[in-house]
Design a protein around this motif. Sequence first.
Motif, short mmCIF file in Angstrom:
data_model
loop_
_atom_site.label_atom_id
_atom_site.label_comp_id
_atom_site.label_asym_id
_atom_site.label_seq_id
_atom_site.Cartn_x
_atom_site.Cartn_y
_atom_site.Cartn_z
N SER A 17 0.83 -1.20 0.00
CA SER A 17 0.00 0.00 0.00
C SER A 17 0.86 1.25 0.00
O SER A 17 1.98 1.25 0.52
CB SER A 17 -0.90 0.03 1.24
OG SER A 17 -1.80 -1.05 1.25
N LEU A 18 0.31 2.30 -0.56
CA LEU A 18 0.89 3.64 -0.51
C LEU A 18 -0.25 4.64 -0.43
O LEU A 18 -1.36 4.37 -0.91
CB LEU A 18 1.73 3.94 -1.75
CG LEU A 18 3.09 3.27 -1.91
CD1 LEU A 18 3.66 3.57 -3.29
CD2 LEU A 18 4.06 3.72 -0.83
N ARG A 19 0.05 5.79 0.16
CA ARG A 19 -0.91 6.89 0.14
C ARG A 19 -0.24 8.10 -0.50
O ARG A 19 0.75 8.61 0.01
CB ARG A 19 -1.41 7.25 1.53
CG ARG A 19 -2.56 8.27 1.46
CD ARG A 19 -3.13 8.60 2.81
NE ARG A 19 -2.32 9.54 3.55
CZ ARG A 19 -2.78 10.31 4.54
NH1 ARG A 19 -4.08 10.24 4.88
NH2 ARG A 19 -1.97 11.12 5.18
N LEU A 20 -0.81 8.52 -1.60
CA LEU A 20 -0.33 9.71 -2.27
C LEU A 20 -1.07 10.94 -1.76
O LEU A 20 -2.26 10.86 -1.44
CB LEU A 20 -0.52 9.60 -3.79
CG LEU A 20 0.08 8.38 -4.47
CD1 LEU A 20 -0.14 8.47 -5.97
CD2 LEU A 20 1.54 8.22 -4.14
N VAL A 48 -7.22 7.96 -13.37
CA VAL A 48 -7.26 6.95 -12.32
C VAL A 48 -8.48 7.16 -11.41
O VAL A 48 -9.24 6.23 -11.16
CB VAL A 48 -5.97 6.98 -11.48
CG1 VAL A 48 -6.06 5.99 -10.32
CG2 VAL A 48 -4.75 6.67 -12.35
N ALA A 49 -8.62 8.39 -10.92
CA ALA A 49 -9.70 8.66 -9.97
C ALA A 49 -9.98 10.15 -9.95
O ALA A 49 -9.13 10.96 -10.28
CB ALA A 49 -9.34 8.18 -8.57
N SER A 71 -9.81 10.82 -1.58
CA SER A 71 -10.48 11.59 -0.54
C SER A 71 -9.84 12.98 -0.49
O SER A 71 -8.80 13.21 -1.11
CB SER A 71 -10.37 10.90 0.82
OG SER A 71 -9.00 10.79 1.22
N ARG A 72 -10.49 13.87 0.25
CA ARG A 72 -9.92 15.22 0.34
C ARG A 72 -10.13 15.79 1.73
O ARG A 72 -11.10 15.45 2.43
CB ARG A 72 -10.54 16.12 -0.72
CG ARG A 72 -11.98 16.48 -0.55
CD ARG A 72 -12.48 17.23 -1.80
NE ARG A 72 -11.66 18.37 -2.09
CZ ARG A 72 -11.44 18.82 -3.33
NH1 ARG A 72 -11.99 18.23 -4.38
NH2 ARG A 72 -10.69 19.90 -3.52
N GLN A 82 -5.40 6.78 -1.59
CA GLN A 82 -4.98 5.60 -0.85
C GLN A 82 -4.98 4.43 -1.81
O GLN A 82 -6.02 4.12 -2.41
CB GLN A 82 -5.92 5.33 0.32
CG GLN A 82 -5.59 4.08 1.10
CD GLN A 82 -4.27 4.17 1.85
OE1 GLN A 82 -3.98 5.19 2.48
NE2 GLN A 82 -3.46 3.12 1.78
N MET A 83 -3.85 3.79 -1.95
CA MET A 83 -3.69 2.69 -2.90
C MET A 83 -3.35 1.42 -2.15
O MET A 83 -2.28 1.33 -1.53
CB MET A 83 -2.60 3.02 -3.92
CG MET A 83 -2.82 4.35 -4.63
SD MET A 83 -1.65 4.65 -5.96
CE MET A 83 -0.11 4.73 -5.03
#
Length: 125
Positions: A17-20, A48-49, A71-72, A82-83
């Motif tokens: 997992s990673l969170r950008l 992507v999103a 999300s924001r 969130q990946m």
Amino acid sequence: QVQLAESGGGLVQDGGSLRLSCAASGRTFTTYATGWFRQAPGKEREYVAGISRGGTMTAYVDSVKGRFTISRDNAKNTVYLQMNSLKPEDTAVYFCAVRTGGLGLFRLQSDYEYWGQGTQVTVSS
């Protein structure tokens, strides 16, 4: 003028997992619809999103549904991606982009006015 800065990329193993993060500065962030795009080596940049300016609507490309969450936090002028359950085919440079007007969601690159420099995500098998 809006400046965007992505962070959170890196090298992760298959299934990790990673969170950008996409941090914005400049004009009021709460008016912006935001999208994440990615570009893998030798391929075109793809959507992507996306998330609406209020955060009530989100959309995903089919290949990441159920794994990625956008999300924001408008108080922090930041949008997150969130990946989870990452796959080698998710390897790409990830870009965030904002659109300063309009309601709803936007999927085309031409819909967006400002872009970040990108952050590299590499998923090893």
